[in-house]
Design a protein around this motif. Structure first.
Motif, PDB file in Angstrom:
ATOM      1  N   VAL A   1      -5.567  -0.426   6.612  1.00 59.13           N
ATOM      2  CA  VAL A   1      -4.599   0.630   6.310  1.00 59.13           C
ATOM      3  C   VAL A   1      -5.165   1.984   6.733  1.00 59.13           C
ATOM      4  O   VAL A   1      -4.449   2.826   7.283  1.00 59.13           O
ATOM      5  CB  VAL A   1      -4.198   0.609   4.821  1.00 59.13           C
ATOM      6  CG1 VAL A   1      -3.248   1.759   4.500  1.00 59.13           C
ATOM      7  CG2 VAL A   1      -3.559  -0.729   4.450  1.00 59.13           C
ATOM      8  N   THR A   2      -6.449   2.196   6.511  1.00 62.55           N
ATOM      9  CA  THR A   2      -7.102   3.424   6.971  1.00 62.55           C
ATOM     10  C   THR A   2      -6.950   3.563   8.479  1.00 62.55           C
ATOM     11  O   THR A   2      -6.639   4.646   8.992  1.00 62.55           O
ATOM     12  CB  THR A   2      -8.589   3.426   6.575  1.00 62.55           C
ATOM     13  OG1 THR A   2      -8.680   3.420   5.148  1.00 62.55           O
ATOM     14  CG2 THR A   2      -9.315   4.636   7.136  1.00 62.55           C
TER      15      THR A   2
ATOM     16  N   ILE B   1      -4.842   6.619   0.102  1.00 61.71           N
ATOM     17  CA  ILE B   1      -4.322   5.247   0.119  1.00 61.71           C
ATOM     18  C   ILE B   1      -4.422   4.664  -1.276  1.00 61.71           C
ATOM     19  O   ILE B   1      -5.471   4.753  -1.925  1.00 61.71           O
ATOM     20  CB  ILE B   1      -5.113   4.371   1.109  1.00 61.71           C
ATOM     21  CG1 ILE B   1      -4.992   4.936   2.526  1.00 61.71           C
ATOM     22  CG2 ILE B   1      -4.653   2.919   1.044  1.00 61.71           C
ATOM     23  CD1 ILE B   1      -5.953   4.309   3.514  1.00 61.71           C
ATOM     24  N   GLU B   2      -3.345   4.049  -1.714  1.00 65.20           N
ATOM     25  CA  GLU B   2      -3.339   3.312  -2.982  1.00 65.20           C
ATOM     26  C   GLU B   2      -2.929   1.865  -2.665  1.00 65.20           C
ATOM     27  O   GLU B   2      -1.789   1.641  -2.229  1.00 65.20           O
ATOM     28  CB  GLU B   2      -2.352   3.947  -3.961  1.00 65.20           C
ATOM     29  CG  GLU B   2      -2.251   3.226  -5.278  1.00 65.20           C
ATOM     30  CD  GLU B   2      -1.151   3.794  -6.173  1.00 65.20           C
ATOM     31  OE1 GLU B   2      -0.948   3.205  -7.248  1.00 65.20           O
ATOM     32  OE2 GLU B   2      -0.496   4.786  -5.800  1.00 65.20           O
ATOM     33  N   MET B   3      -3.845   0.938  -2.830  1.00 57.38           N
ATOM     34  CA  MET B   3      -3.547  -0.478  -2.618  1.00 57.38           C
ATOM     35  C   MET B   3      -2.938  -1.046  -3.891  1.00 57.38           C
ATOM     36  O   MET B   3      -3.449  -0.800  -4.980  1.00 57.38           O
ATOM     37  CB  MET B   3      -4.803  -1.252  -2.225  1.00 57.38           C
ATOM     38  CG  MET B   3      -5.476  -0.776  -0.953  1.00 57.38           C
ATOM     39  SD  MET B   3      -4.491  -0.946   0.547  1.00 57.38           S
ATOM     40  CE  MET B   3      -4.583  -2.716   0.804  1.00 57.38           C
TER      41      MET B   3
ATOM     42  N   ALA C   1       0.861  -1.174   0.000  1.00 56.34           N
ATOM     43  CA  ALA C   1       0.000   0.000   0.000  1.00 56.34           C
ATOM     44  C   ALA C   1       0.901   1.227   0.000  1.00 56.34           C
ATOM     45  O   ALA C   1       1.970   1.231   0.616  1.00 56.34           O
ATOM     46  CB  ALA C   1      -0.909   0.018   1.219  1.00 56.34           C
TER      47      ALA C   1
ATOM     48  N   THR D   1      -6.624  -5.464   4.521  1.00 61.68           N
ATOM     49  CA  THR D   1      -7.654  -4.687   3.823  1.00 61.68           C
ATOM     50  C   THR D   1      -7.327  -3.193   3.831  1.00 61.68           C
ATOM     51  O   THR D   1      -6.543  -2.716   4.664  1.00 61.68           O
ATOM     52  CB  THR D   1      -9.024  -4.890   4.481  1.00 61.68           C
ATOM     53  OG1 THR D   1      -8.980  -4.323   5.805  1.00 61.68           O
ATOM     54  CG2 THR D   1      -9.399  -6.364   4.542  1.00 61.68           C
ATOM     55  N   GLU D   2      -7.977  -2.478   2.916  1.00 61.53           N
ATOM     56  CA  GLU D   2      -7.826  -1.028   2.887  1.00 61.53           C
ATOM     57  C   GLU D   2      -8.347  -0.420   4.179  1.00 61.53           C
ATOM     58  O   GLU D   2      -7.805   0.580   4.670  1.00 61.53           O
ATOM     59  CB  GLU D   2      -8.538  -0.438   1.677  1.00 61.53           C
ATOM     60  CG  GLU D   2      -8.283   1.054   1.517  1.00 61.53           C
ATOM     61  CD  GLU D   2      -8.753   1.608   0.190  1.00 61.53           C
ATOM     62  OE1 GLU D   2      -8.884   2.842   0.114  1.00 61.53           O
ATOM     63  OE2 GLU D   2      -8.980   0.835  -0.765  1.00 61.53           O
TER      64      GLU D   2
END
Length: 77
Positions: free
Chosen positions: A55-56, A73-75, A3, A51-52
């Motif tokens: 990361v959030t 965020i860029e996964m 990420a 998961t995103e």
């Protein structure tokens, strides 16, 4: 899995580092630069299945000061 998190100061928050870069560019003859905003990019190597949303949560708790900074965020695979 990776990420990429990009953290920037929110609009309206004074950016002294960005202003210093803008001034230095002008001193070097790059007069066409009217503004600079400086931020940071954080690349995370993640376990499969992260998961995103997780990361959030990382951003909200540690990676960004959400009072004065925004993040994107860029996964990546």
């Amino acid at each position: 899995m990776k990420a990429r998190v990009t953290v920037m100061l929110k609009t309206g928050v004074l950016d002294p580092q960005g202003e210093a870069v803008r001034h230095a560019l002008g001193s070097l003859g790059f007069d066409g630069v009217s503004g600079v905003r400086q931020g940071k990019v954080i690349e995370l190597d993640l376990a499969a299945g992260t998961t995103e949303a997780q990361v959030t949560d990382m951003c909200e708790k540690l990676l960004a000061n959400t009072v004065i900074e925004s993040y994107a965020i860029e996964m990546m695979a």
